[in-house]
Structure formats: structure tokens, C-alpha cells
Design an enzyme around this catalytic site. Structure first.
Site, mmCIF file in Angstrom:
data_model
loop_
_atom_site.group_PDB
_atom_site.id
_atom_site.type_symbol
_atom_site.label_atom_id
_atom_site.label_comp_id
_atom_site.label_asym_id
_atom_site.label_seq_id
_atom_site.Cartn_x
_atom_site.Cartn_y
_atom_site.Cartn_z
ATOM 1 N N ASN A 83 0.833 -1.194 0.000
ATOM 2 C CA ASN A 83 0.000 0.000 0.000
ATOM 3 C C ASN A 83 0.880 1.261 0.000
ATOM 4 O OD1 ASN A 83 -2.348 1.681 0.311
ATOM 5 N ND2 ASN A 83 -3.359 -0.040 1.329
ATOM 6 N N HIS A 113 22.973 2.721 12.885
ATOM 7 C CA HIS A 113 24.131 3.567 13.170
ATOM 8 C C HIS A 113 24.720 3.166 14.520
ATOM 9 C CE1 HIS A 113 23.064 6.346 9.895
ATOM 10 N NE2 HIS A 113 21.809 6.101 10.251
ATOM 11 N N GLY A 140 -0.850 -1.274 8.829
ATOM 12 C CA GLY A 140 -0.371 0.084 8.602
ATOM 13 C C GLY A 140 0.500 0.603 9.726
ATOM 14 N N ALA A 158 -1.397 -3.261 13.228
ATOM 15 C CA ALA A 158 -1.090 -1.881 12.873
ATOM 16 C C ALA A 158 -0.394 -1.156 14.017
ATOM 17 C CB ALA A 158 -2.377 -1.149 12.485
ATOM 18 N N ARG A 181 -1.276 -14.444 19.960
ATOM 19 C CA ARG A 181 -1.896 -15.750 19.876
ATOM 20 C C ARG A 181 -1.518 -16.412 18.567
ATOM 21 N NH1 ARG A 181 -6.231 -16.001 16.380
ATOM 22 N NH2 ARG A 181 -7.234 -14.051 15.758
#
Length: 201
Positions: A83, A113, A140, A158, A181
Site C-alpha cells: 500500500n 548507526h 499500517g 497496525a 496468539r
């Protein structure tokens, strides 16, 4: 070893090496051109991505914008979907299996870094590979950190920040991301949050 060879090997390296700068510029220029295509120009965008992505399977689709450092360190399997606003810092290999679904605003970081500021101020970086298995859905706003391995048949909720490996066949979520789970037979029933689990759509 060249700085590129050090980068691929996971050793400390300097990202300002001319060879690496040229390769990043190539990827950025190509993606800049692809970003300007109309959304309906799917075939042209796919052909452009084939010049960038190191290895790809049958049928892949990136919603734009999409950003990466080099492109050639990215390997994706069959039926890949990403997406909008996927960022892959592919200084090391990023291998993604078959039938992966990537939500919007996902960030996959192989780059790191030094912790100590003196080494960091020397301009040194390092990169560790990331492996994502088959049949994985990443929600997302997920961040995946360097060196992570995510197993097969996994859902990452998300907003998660993945700092440790995730095993096969599970649902994991949180900051830091933790297994909640296992994926089970009941999950075969399609349902919507807030509706009974047997609500079929």
C-alpha cells in the site's frame, strides 16, 4: 573490501562512498520518474520497478509513493502487494515471501548507526538483513528494525514496532511487537470487528 562489499556483509561502512551515492541516486531518480506517472499507467510503473527491484515473483503491485535506497537488495515473491508510502531502507537484503500484504506507511529498516557518538560521528553505518515469510500481512504504520525475521502465516498488527523475531503462524502486535496468539481454524471465518465472529461477508 569496498564500502559496498562491507555494506552487504553487515560490516561497518561509509555510505558516502561514490559507488553507493551513484546507486542511491539511480534508485531515487527512477522512483521520482515513476511517482509522476498517472495511477492508471500500471504497466509502465511495473516495467520501471523491474529495473529497480533485485528479484520479483509473478504479479506484484506497489501503490505509490514508494521509497527505497538501492532496490537491488529487495526480493519479493508472487502476489506481492504494498500500500501507499512503503519505505524500504535496503542497505542489506530484504527478502519477502509469497502472498505478502503490506499496509500503508510501513517502514522496513535494514540500516543502523553506532550507539556511541564518536563512532557515529565518523560517518559509519551498518546494515542487517530482514526476512519476511510467506502469507504475511503487515498492518499500517508498522516499523521493522534491522536483522528481523518474521515467519510464515503471520499478521503484524497496525502500529507495531518489531524489535525481535516473530515465529510462524501467529498474530503479533504492540510496541515492542509481541506474539498475542496463534492463527487458528476459527480465523478462517470472515468477520468484521464489532460483529459476531461467525458474521460472513
Amino acid at each position: 573490501m569496498t564500502e559496498k562489499e562491507k555494506m552487504i556483509a553487515g560490516a561497518p561502512y561509509r555510505a558516502d562512498a561514490p559507488e553507493l551515492v551513484r546507486e542511491r541516486d539511480f534508485a531515487k531518480d527512477l522512483l521520482f520518474d515513476l511517482q509522476k506517472l498517472r495511477p492508471s499507467q500500471v504497466a509502465k510503473r511495473v516495467e520501471g520497478l523491474k529495473k529497480l527491484i533485485g528479484k520479483y515473483g509473478h504479479s506484484f503491485y506497489f501503490e505509490f509513493p514508494f521509497y527505497c535506497d538501492y532496490g537491488y537488495n529487495i526480493e519479493i515473491g508472487d502476489q506481492f502487494y504494498a500500500n501507499h508510502n512503503l519505505i524500504i531502507l535496503d542497505c542489506a537484503k530484504v527478502v519477502i515471501g509469497h502472498r505478502a500484504y503490506i499496509g500503508p506507511n510501513v517502514a522496513i529498516y535494514t540500516a543502523g548507526h553506532p550507539i556511541h557518538y564518536e563512532r557515529r560521528n565518523e560517518g559509519l553505518e551498518f546494515a542487517l538483513p530482514i526476512h519476511i515469510g510467506d502469507n504475511v500481512w503487515i498492518g499500517g504504520n508498522v516499523v521493522i528494525n534491522p536483522g528481523i525475521r518474521i515467519g510464515d502465516n503471520v499478521v503484524i498488527g497496525a502500529g507495531s514496532i518489531v524489535t525481535k523475531d516473530i515465529p510462524d503462524n501467529c498474530v503479533a502486535v504492540g510496541n515492542p511487537c509481541r506474539v498475542q496468539r496463534e492463527v487458528n481454524e476459527a480465523d478462517k471465518k470472515m468477520y468484521r470487528p464489532g460483529y459476531p465472529a461467525n458474521f460472513n461477508v
